[in-house]
Design a protein around this motif. Sequence first.
Motif, PDB file in Angstrom:
ATOM      1  N   ARG A  14       0.827  -1.211   0.000  1.00 12.62           N
ATOM      2  CA  ARG A  14       0.000   0.000   0.000  1.00 12.62           C
ATOM      3  C   ARG A  14       0.858   1.256   0.000  1.00 12.62           C
ATOM      4  O   ARG A  14       0.534   2.240  -0.666  1.00 12.62           O
ATOM      5  CB  ARG A  14      -0.962  -0.004   1.185  1.00 12.62           C
ATOM      6  N   THR A  15       1.979   1.230   0.722  1.00 11.69           N
ATOM      7  CA  THR A  15       2.903   2.373   0.717  1.00 11.69           C
ATOM      8  C   THR A  15       3.473   2.584  -0.681  1.00 11.69           C
ATOM      9  O   THR A  15       3.562   3.713  -1.157  1.00 11.69           O
ATOM     10  CB  THR A  15       4.048   2.140   1.726  1.00 11.69           C
ATOM     11  N   TRP A  16       3.846   1.487  -1.342  1.00 12.48           N
ATOM     12  CA  TRP A  16       4.366   1.581  -2.708  1.00 12.48           C
ATOM     13  C   TRP A  16       3.300   2.138  -3.653  1.00 12.48           C
ATOM     14  O   TRP A  16       3.585   3.023  -4.468  1.00 12.48           O
ATOM     15  CB  TRP A  16       4.849   0.207  -3.186  1.00 12.48           C
ATOM     16  N   LEU A  17       2.074   1.627  -3.545  1.00 14.52           N
ATOM     17  CA  LEU A  17       0.986   2.107  -4.406  1.00 14.52           C
ATOM     18  C   LEU A  17       0.736   3.601  -4.179  1.00 14.52           C
ATOM     19  O   LEU A  17       0.564   4.366  -5.137  1.00 14.52           O
ATOM     20  CB  LEU A  17      -0.298   1.315  -4.151  1.00 14.52           C
ATOM     21  N   THR A  18       0.721   4.025  -2.926  1.00 12.96           N
ATOM     22  CA  THR A  18       0.506   5.431  -2.605  1.00 12.96           C
ATOM     23  C   THR A  18       1.622   6.307  -3.165  1.00 12.96           C
ATOM     24  O   THR A  18       1.364   7.382  -3.710  1.00 12.96           O
ATOM     25  CB  THR A  18       0.408   5.617  -1.076  1.00 12.96           C
ATOM     26  N   SER A  19       2.856   5.821  -3.072  1.00 11.08           N
ATOM     27  CA  SER A  19       3.972   6.606  -3.624  1.00 11.08           C
ATOM     28  C   SER A  19       3.898   6.676  -5.142  1.00 11.08           C
ATOM     29  O   SER A  19       4.245   7.696  -5.744  1.00 11.08           O
ATOM     30  CB  SER A  19       5.308   6.030  -3.177  1.00 11.08           C
ATOM     31  N   ARG A  20       3.435   5.613  -5.791  1.00 11.84           N
ATOM     32  CA  ARG A  20       3.293   5.624  -7.252  1.00 11.84           C
ATOM     33  C   ARG A  20       2.154   6.556  -7.684  1.00 11.84           C
ATOM     34  O   ARG A  20       2.240   7.193  -8.738  1.00 11.84           O
ATOM     35  CB  ARG A  20       3.047   4.220  -7.798  1.00 11.84           C
ATOM     36  N   ILE A  21       1.094   6.644  -6.886  1.00  8.25           N
ATOM     37  CA  ILE A  21       0.008   7.575  -7.195  1.00  8.25           C
ATOM     38  C   ILE A  21       0.530   9.002  -7.149  1.00  8.25           C
ATOM     39  O   ILE A  21       0.276   9.804  -8.056  1.00  8.25           O
ATOM     40  CB  ILE A  21      -1.182   7.379  -6.221  1.00  8.25           C
ATOM     41  N   ALA A  45       1.137   8.497 -17.326  1.00  5.87           N
ATOM     42  CA  ALA A  45       1.056   8.774 -15.887  1.00  5.87           C
ATOM     43  C   ALA A  45      -0.368   8.582 -15.373  1.00  5.87           C
ATOM     44  O   ALA A  45      -0.576   8.055 -14.273  1.00  5.87           O
ATOM     45  CB  ALA A  45       1.545  10.183 -15.604  1.00  5.87           C
ATOM     46  N   ALA A  46      -1.359   8.997 -16.158  1.00  7.18           N
ATOM     47  CA  ALA A  46      -2.755   8.810 -15.750  1.00  7.18           C
ATOM     48  C   ALA A  46      -3.104   7.327 -15.647  1.00  7.18           C
ATOM     49  O   ALA A  46      -3.841   6.914 -14.745  1.00  7.18           O
ATOM     50  CB  ALA A  46      -3.686   9.512 -16.732  1.00  7.18           C
ATOM     51  N   ALA A  47      -2.555   6.529 -16.548  1.00  3.39           N
ATOM     52  CA  ALA A  47      -2.799   5.086 -16.516  1.00  3.39           C
ATOM     53  C   ALA A  47      -2.219   4.467 -15.255  1.00  3.39           C
ATOM     54  O   ALA A  47      -2.880   3.669 -14.578  1.00  3.39           O
ATOM     55  CB  ALA A  47      -2.197   4.426 -17.756  1.00  3.39           C
ATOM     56  N   GLU A  48      -1.005   4.854 -14.914  1.00  6.92           N
ATOM     57  CA  GLU A  48      -0.384   4.317 -13.697  1.00  6.92           C
ATOM     58  C   GLU A  48      -1.165   4.757 -12.457  1.00  6.92           C
ATOM     59  O   GLU A  48      -1.392   3.964 -11.538  1.00  6.92           O
ATOM     60  CB  GLU A  48       1.068   4.762 -13.587  1.00  6.92           C
ATOM     61  N   GLU A  79     -12.683  -1.684 -21.282  1.00  9.67           N
ATOM     62  CA  GLU A  79     -12.189  -0.319 -21.445  1.00  9.67           C
ATOM     63  C   GLU A  79     -12.011   0.323 -20.081  1.00  9.67           C
ATOM     64  O   GLU A  79     -12.587  -0.104 -19.090  1.00  9.67           O
ATOM     65  CB  GLU A  79     -13.119   0.512 -22.319  1.00  9.67           C
ATOM     66  N   TYR A  80     -11.194   1.355 -20.072  1.00  9.33           N
ATOM     67  CA  TYR A  80     -10.861   2.040 -18.834  1.00  9.33           C
ATOM     68  C   TYR A  80     -11.225   3.509 -18.991  1.00  9.33           C
ATOM     69  O   TYR A  80     -10.899   4.125 -20.005  1.00  9.33           O
ATOM     70  CB  TYR A  80      -9.370   1.894 -18.525  1.00  9.33           C
ATOM     71  N   ILE A  81     -11.895   4.050 -17.986  1.00 13.15           N
ATOM     72  CA  ILE A  81     -12.312   5.450 -18.035  1.00 13.15           C
ATOM     73  C   ILE A  81     -11.638   6.177 -16.880  1.00 13.15           C
ATOM     74  O   ILE A  81     -11.702   5.739 -15.726  1.00 13.15           O
ATOM     75  CB  ILE A  81     -13.847   5.559 -17.936  1.00 13.15           C
ATOM     76  N   TRP A  82     -11.002   7.283 -17.195  1.00  8.14           N
ATOM     77  CA  TRP A  82     -10.288   8.083 -16.207  1.00  8.14           C
ATOM     78  C   TRP A  82     -10.290   9.515 -16.685  1.00  8.14           C
ATOM     79  O   TRP A  82     -10.425   9.796 -17.869  1.00  8.14           O
ATOM     80  CB  TRP A  82      -8.870   7.539 -16.049  1.00  8.14           C
ATOM     81  N   ARG A  83     -10.076  10.434 -15.784  1.00 12.36           N
ATOM     82  CA  ARG A  83     -10.118  11.854 -16.128  1.00 12.36           C
ATOM     83  C   ARG A  83      -8.809  12.303 -16.789  1.00 12.36           C
ATOM     84  O   ARG A  83      -7.752  11.750 -16.530  1.00 12.36           O
ATOM     85  CB  ARG A  83     -10.364  12.676 -14.879  1.00 12.36           C
ATOM     86  N   GLY A  84      -8.894  13.301 -17.627  1.00  8.39           N
ATOM     87  CA  GLY A  84      -7.713  13.916 -18.217  1.00  8.39           C
ATOM     88  C   GLY A  84      -6.982  13.084 -19.236  1.00  8.39           C
ATOM     89  O   GLY A  84      -5.776  13.230 -19.403  1.00  8.39           O
ATOM     90  N   ARG A  93      -3.850   0.992 -23.641  1.00  7.49           N
ATOM     91  CA  ARG A  93      -2.601   0.254 -23.799  1.00  7.49           C
ATOM     92  C   ARG A  93      -1.664   0.489 -22.605  1.00  7.49           C
ATOM     93  O   ARG A  93      -1.060  -0.438 -22.085  1.00  7.49           O
ATOM     94  CB  ARG A  93      -1.925   0.646 -25.116  1.00  7.49           C
ATOM     95  N   HIS A  94      -1.574   1.737 -22.164  1.00  3.63           N
ATOM     96  CA  HIS A  94      -0.731   2.063 -21.015  1.00  3.63           C
ATOM     97  C   HIS A  94      -1.255   1.410 -19.729  1.00  3.63           C
ATOM     98  O   HIS A  94      -0.464   0.978 -18.883  1.00  3.63           O
ATOM     99  CB  HIS A  94      -0.624   3.579 -20.823  1.00  3.63           C
ATOM    100  N   VAL A  95      -2.572   1.354 -19.575  1.00  2.00           N
ATOM    101  CA  VAL A  95      -3.168   0.717 -18.396  1.00  2.00           C
ATOM    102  C   VAL A  95      -2.801  -0.762 -18.367  1.00  2.00           C
ATOM    103  O   VAL A  95      -2.362  -1.296 -17.342  1.00  2.00           O
ATOM    104  CB  VAL A  95      -4.705   0.898 -18.366  1.00  2.00           C
ATOM    105  N   ARG A  96      -2.963  -1.432 -19.502  1.00  2.77           N
ATOM    106  CA  ARG A  96      -2.645  -2.866 -19.561  1.00  2.77           C
ATOM    107  C   ARG A  96      -1.162  -3.119 -19.282  1.00  2.77           C
ATOM    108  O   ARG A  96      -0.800  -4.088 -18.622  1.00  2.77           O
ATOM    109  CB  ARG A  96      -3.055  -3.442 -20.904  1.00  2.77           C
ATOM    110  N   THR A  97      -0.303  -2.232 -19.765  1.00  7.19           N
ATOM    111  CA  THR A  97       1.129  -2.358 -19.512  1.00  7.19           C
ATOM    112  C   THR A  97       1.430  -2.193 -18.021  1.00  7.19           C
ATOM    113  O   THR A  97       2.217  -2.959 -17.445  1.00  7.19           O
ATOM    114  CB  THR A  97       1.913  -1.314 -20.328  1.00  7.19           C
TER     115      THR A  97
END
Length: 119
Positions: A14-21, A45-48, A79-84, A93-97
Amino acid sequence: MTKQATAWNEADVRTWLTSRIAAARADQVAAERHGRDRQDDCDLAAAEEMVCASLCTNAATSSQATFTAALDALLERDEYIWRGVYDDRRFDRHVRTAIRKIRKMAKTNTGFDRLLRYQ
């Protein structure tokens, strides 16, 4: 020398995920400042950020098996929906990667100790 397998530590994950966000948000801001030339960087970056934000829950990180299952469920979406997002196909493609990268880390239980912004 072989590396010994370490036990799953949900707090480290969770710490790693938070730092990546946080790093992904900073990367988006930097890409936005450069304008149209860096739209792909912004989508990356939005995908990550999207992947890490959707996995950063107690239920998903409670064990290695549930974390891998959450990654598999995320990968199975159409499909993936995200802002920006500038380009939906490129973003997908970036999300799947990103999912595949984190899934590989989860299977081997390595890399969650690296908290630097650039990896």
